[in-house]
Write an enzyme that holds these catalytic residues in place. Structure first.
Site, PDB file in Angstrom:
ATOM      1  N   GLN A 135       0.705  -1.279   0.036  1.00  0.00           N
ATOM      2  CA  GLN A 135      -0.026   0.031  -0.060  1.00  0.00           C
ATOM      3  C   GLN A 135       1.074   1.333   0.047  1.00  0.00           C
ATOM      4  OE1 GLN A 135      -2.132   0.755   3.758  1.00  0.00           O
ATOM      5  NE2 GLN A 135      -3.666   1.832   2.647  1.00  0.00           N
ATOM      6  N   GLY A 136       0.658   2.001  -1.238  1.00  0.00           N
ATOM      7  CA  GLY A 136       1.456   3.444  -1.026  1.00  0.00           C
ATOM      8  C   GLY A 136       0.510   4.517  -0.818  1.00  0.00           C
ATOM      9  N   TYR A 137       0.333   4.753   0.563  1.00  0.00           N
ATOM     10  CA  TYR A 137      -0.502   5.816   1.040  1.00  0.00           C
ATOM     11  C   TYR A 137       0.412   7.005   1.803  1.00  0.00           C
ATOM     12  CZ  TYR A 137      -5.211   4.259   0.114  1.00  0.00           C
ATOM     13  OH  TYR A 137      -6.515   3.756  -0.336  1.00  0.00           O
ATOM     14  N   SER A 138       0.948   6.616   2.919  1.00  0.00           N
ATOM     15  CA  SER A 138       1.760   7.411   3.815  1.00  0.00           C
ATOM     16  C   SER A 138       2.974   8.027   3.089  1.00  0.00           C
ATOM     17  CB  SER A 138       2.038   6.915   5.021  1.00  0.00           C
ATOM     18  OG  SER A 138       0.818   6.560   5.783  1.00  0.00           O
ATOM     19  N   GLU A 198     -13.380  -2.201   4.990  1.00  0.00           N
ATOM     20  CA  GLU A 198     -13.384  -3.191   5.947  1.00  0.00           C
ATOM     21  C   GLU A 198     -13.609  -3.141   7.161  1.00  0.00           C
ATOM     22  OE1 GLU A 198     -12.456  -6.693   6.838  1.00  0.00           O
ATOM     23  OE2 GLU A 198     -12.108  -6.097   4.550  1.00  0.00           O
ATOM     24  N   SER A 207      -4.575   6.877  13.281  1.00  0.00           N
ATOM     25  CA  SER A 207      -4.218   6.698  14.683  1.00  0.00           C
ATOM     26  C   SER A 207      -5.528   6.762  15.809  1.00  0.00           C
ATOM     27  CB  SER A 207      -3.277   7.826  15.222  1.00  0.00           C
ATOM     28  OG  SER A 207      -3.895   8.965  15.161  1.00  0.00           O
ATOM     29  N   ASN A 208      -5.361   6.290  16.861  1.00  0.00           N
ATOM     30  CA  ASN A 208      -6.400   6.122  17.917  1.00  0.00           C
ATOM     31  C   ASN A 208      -6.922   7.731  18.104  1.00  0.00           C
ATOM     32  OD1 ASN A 208      -6.051   3.720  17.642  1.00  0.00           O
ATOM     33  ND2 ASN A 208      -6.235   3.195  19.877  1.00  0.00           N
ATOM     34  N   GLU A 209      -6.000   8.663  18.011  1.00  0.00           N
ATOM     35  CA  GLU A 209      -6.566  10.013  18.224  1.00  0.00           C
ATOM     36  C   GLU A 209      -7.453  10.439  16.995  1.00  0.00           C
ATOM     37  OE1 GLU A 209      -3.359   9.053  18.825  1.00  0.00           O
ATOM     38  OE2 GLU A 209      -3.526   8.993  20.998  1.00  0.00           O
TER      39      GLU A 209
END
Lengths: 372, 398
Positions: free
Chosen positions: B126-129, B244, B383-385
């Site tokens: 996966q090329g996202y970040s 998903e 992230s959870n934030e």
């Protein structure tokens, strides 16, 4: 696997929610609190006419013969509206115990409970026993009946009860027995007081209380299982009441964050507060899940699975209730401390629930033992 | 309301269990049970076994080769796989790029890529970040400039998980430099063997090589590898994120690791008694087990709502937050349970040829590394934030 409610169940939930909205605002609660005994006969009669008081009473005794899921839906609404009437203690706990004890005397009591004329309360916990099943109240055989002596502490709904379902040991015998004792019987002394959340409770002392032989409900020394079973039904109902209060506290806090302005904007725009609310919601959803689980498992035949589910539920409800109550007050700022706002009352009620039928540590230990 | 599975669901569960007992190779299972890294061939070998059974992509529609399972069946399958010690599904192909290709790709793309994904003939990453675009993904800078029938791609992607095994990468690239950031992004499929693509390892906290930087140096990508329309990539990316929902909480794997934790804590002793009988430690274990129970019911509620076609909403954020926290807690307790033996960095000792003769129990060896590695779970996948932001905006309306 299915988490949907039936049409009848949805209808029941709606009916009770509507009743609470129409008849049970914060004003009428406050009015009821000012009257002795902290509850309203009027409300009780209406609930009986609606069939809600007899929800768990078998059809033969004039009840609706409902189960834990129906109870959960009703208790959700009562928790949200913070009902003060002794529904949980009489219509759930005492009713569930009477059903499980069986016999003609219990059936007669159930019939009078269903129509709302009569109330009962389970008098089980004793001074110094904390949350343990430690019964020292003694029943001695006497001519034509029994003589009971002992003390019961913090009997929720005790003051409102016409009949106390007292747990006792029979002298010289094994096991726990339950006796139906009229509150007016000679030698019964009730010291009544309000609980921290404005409901009513009583400490009960029994001094050579004489009752007829049919006061013994169920078999002699055979009440432990009916008592355990009824306690789990009551525990599930308590969880549902707590979830109702949590939801209402959460909603009140969300509304407050959207309307209260500081530094030129609604305080709900501040991320620190948004994340706190998100954590409150997570606690709520986990608590709701466990109230569902408790309702579905409180009558499970597998004792081990049931113990696991019920104690786990009480732990999650206790912790979530505490978190939501504390943060609801915190996010309301100074207003959260004010008696004037309902949020302080949710705090009281959720605190009371954590202290009822075993606190978080008590059930954490029970769960650990059940899963070892 | 009913917590128990129906008779059909139970029969399905039995089927899955029988299949796993028969087909899951012991060497792979042992590696999973002992939290050791799997190599490429092991992942591929297992995927081919699943594919041969027709279970290669549980969530896919029948027309693309999926088994046509309900959400509950998929949940049962995921859980049984995890409990049995099957490798986790490498999500990038079957769970991430495939749904996008199914929904937005051309028939040619579907025919070309999907059969190779389900058979794991291709390994996708996966090329996202990017270095400057983490949670703020739409600020990504990797550029794709149209040149005839090709795009010329230049830039750098980071945190590309297992790119060292991959031969394909799906990328979000910027095809329009001006205007709103989200409106200039396209979804591009890139063959990793194309000249100009290079993979550079990133060694993480646990000392492992799991993630990489992937560099694109004037890489020529055929326009036929564009998914859907140019500059609509952000829509597809959001679709992928929302797609998903099942198994986001990792409940099956957490159940397996909880069992492992309890096994370790009943072997290790404190004050002459099993650690699991130590009231303080026992209550910490009980707490995480209870949290996991509650999460499991929450997950089942979501599945039940999906079956009744009620939108479960942003509740997947709740599953992600609690699921990742629980994974972390279990790994932390397992390490603490091993006590001083968890200090030994056995992988390094083994690599240096000196792991023989260590006195610690075998279970202690990967515990710290697993605890280190799982710190990623509250960071990745939004992230959870960020998840809390989503809850605040989407559910709470703040």
């Amino acid at each position: 696997m299915d988490f949907e409610f039936t049409e009848d169940q949805n209808l029941l939930a709606e009916t009770v929610q509507k009743f609470m909205a129409a008849r049970y605002g914060s004003e009428s609660r406050r009015a009821a609190h000012k009257t002795p005994g902290t509850w309203s006969r009027d409300v009780w009669r209406t609930l009986a006419e609606m069939g809600i008081v007899g929800l768990l009473v078998p059809a033969e005794q004039g009840g609706i013969d409902g189960g834990p899921v129906e109870t959960m839906l009703v208790m959700n609404a009562f928790g949200a509206g913070m009902l003060l009437e002794p529904y949980w203690s009489s219509a759930v706990f005492a009713t569930a115990l009477l059903r499980r004890l069986g016999g003609p005397a219990a059936a007669k009591l159930l019939a009078s409970l269903a129509v709302g004329e009569h109330l009962a309360a389970v008098a089980h916990a004793e001074p110094g026993a904390r949350y343990d099943d430690r019964v020292q109240t003694l029943a001695r055989k006497a001519a034509g009946g029994w003589t009971l002596s002992g003390a019961k502490s913090v009997v929720i709904g005790g003051g409102a009860a016409d009949t106390l379902l007292v747990t006792a040991r029979v002298q010289g015998g094994d096991g726990v027995s339950v006796f139906a004792i009229p509150r007016t019987a000679e030698g019964v002394r009730l010291r009544e007081y309000p609980t921290i959340d404005w409901r009513g409770a009583a400490d009960v002392t029994l001094e050579d209380v004489r009752v007829k032989s049919e006061a013994l409900l169920g078999g002699e020394g055979a009440a432990q299982k009916p008592l355990d079973d009824a306690q789990d039904v009551a525990l599930a109902a308590l969880c549902a009441d707590a979830v109702g209060s949590m939801k209402a506290a959460l909603e009140a806090t969300g509304k407050y964050l959207q309307t209260r302005e500081q530094f030129g904007q609604p305080i709900g725009k501040f991320q620190a507060l948004q994340h706190r609310m998100a954590d409150m919601l997570i606690h709520f959803e986990q608590a709701k899940s466990m109230a569902y689980l408790a309702a579905m498992q409180c009558e499970a035949p597998d004792a081990g699975e049931r113990r696991k589910a019920m104690s786990a539920a009480k732990v999650v409800i206790g912790q979530s209730g505490r978190y939501i109550a504390q943060q609801a007050v915190q996010l309301h700022g100074g207003m959260g401390m004010a008696d004037e706002l309902d949020v302080s009352h949710y705090f009281r009620r959720l605190t009371a629930h954590e202290l009822t039928l075993g606190d978080t540590d008590h059930h954490l230990e029970k769960f650990a033992a059940a899963t070892r | 309301m009913e917590i128990a599975f129906t008779a059909e669901e139970q029969a399905f569960q039995d089927d899955v269990r029988r299949f796993l007992a028969r087909e899951l190779p012991a060497d792979i299972r042992d590696k999973v049970y002992n939290a050791r890294h799997l190599d490429r061939d092991e992942y591929v070998r297992w995927q081919k076994i699943l594919h041969a059974k027709g279970w290669g992509a549980p969530a896919w529609p029948v027309e693309f080769g999926g088994p046509g399972w309900s959400a509950i069946q998929q949940h049962i399958f995921d859980e049984e796989m995890a409990l049995a010690g099957a490798p986790r599904t490498v999500p990038f192909g079957p769970k991430m790029v495939a749904p996008v290709i199914m929904k937005f790709g051309s028939p040619e793309q579907q025919k070309r890529f999907l059969p190779r994904i389900i058979a794991m003939d291709d390994w996708w990453c996966q090329g996202y970040s990017e270095a400057g675009s983490g949670s703020d993904l739409a600020s990504l800078k990797t550029r794709a400039v149209r040149d005839g029938d090709h795009y010329i791609v230049s830039g750098q992607k980071t945190w590309t998980t297992l790119a060292q095994y991959a031969n394909w990468i799906f990328c979000l690239v910027r095809t329009r430099p001006d205007g709103k950031a989200q409106a200039g992004i396209s979804f591009l499929l890139i063959d990793m063997k194309t000249p100009g693509v290079s993979v550079h390892p990133i060694i993480t906290l646990d000392g492992a090589h799991e993630v990489n930087e992937t560099w694109f140096d004037d890489v020529r990508v055929p326009v036929s590898n564009l998914v859907g329309e140019e500059n609509k990539g952000w829509t597809y990316a959001k679709f992928l994120l929302g797609h998903e929902r099942t198994n986001i909480a990792g409940i099956g794997a957490s159940k397996r690791e909880l069992q492992r934790l309890k096994k370790i804590a009943s072997t290790e002793t404190r004050n002459g008694k099993p650690l699991l009988d130590d009231p303080h430690f026992a209550s910490r274990v009980a707490q995480v087990e209870i949290d996991l129970m509650a999460l499991e019911v929450t997950n089942l509620r979501v599945l039940s709502a999906e079956r009744s076609r009620r939108d479960p909403g942003a509740v997947s954020s709740i599953l992600k937050i609690k699921g990742s926290e629980i994974q972390q807690t279990i790994s932390e307790l397992a390490m603490l349970a091993a006590g001083p033996y968890a200090l030994a960095d056995v992988r390094q000792a083994r690599d240096a040829g000196g792991a023989q003769g260590l006195l610690g129990p075998a279970h202690a060896t990967p515990l710290a590394a697993t605890y280190f590695n799982l710190r990623k779970t509250t960071i990745y996948g939004g992230s959870n934030e960020i998840q809390r932001n989503i809850i605040a905006h989407m559910i709470l309306g703040l």
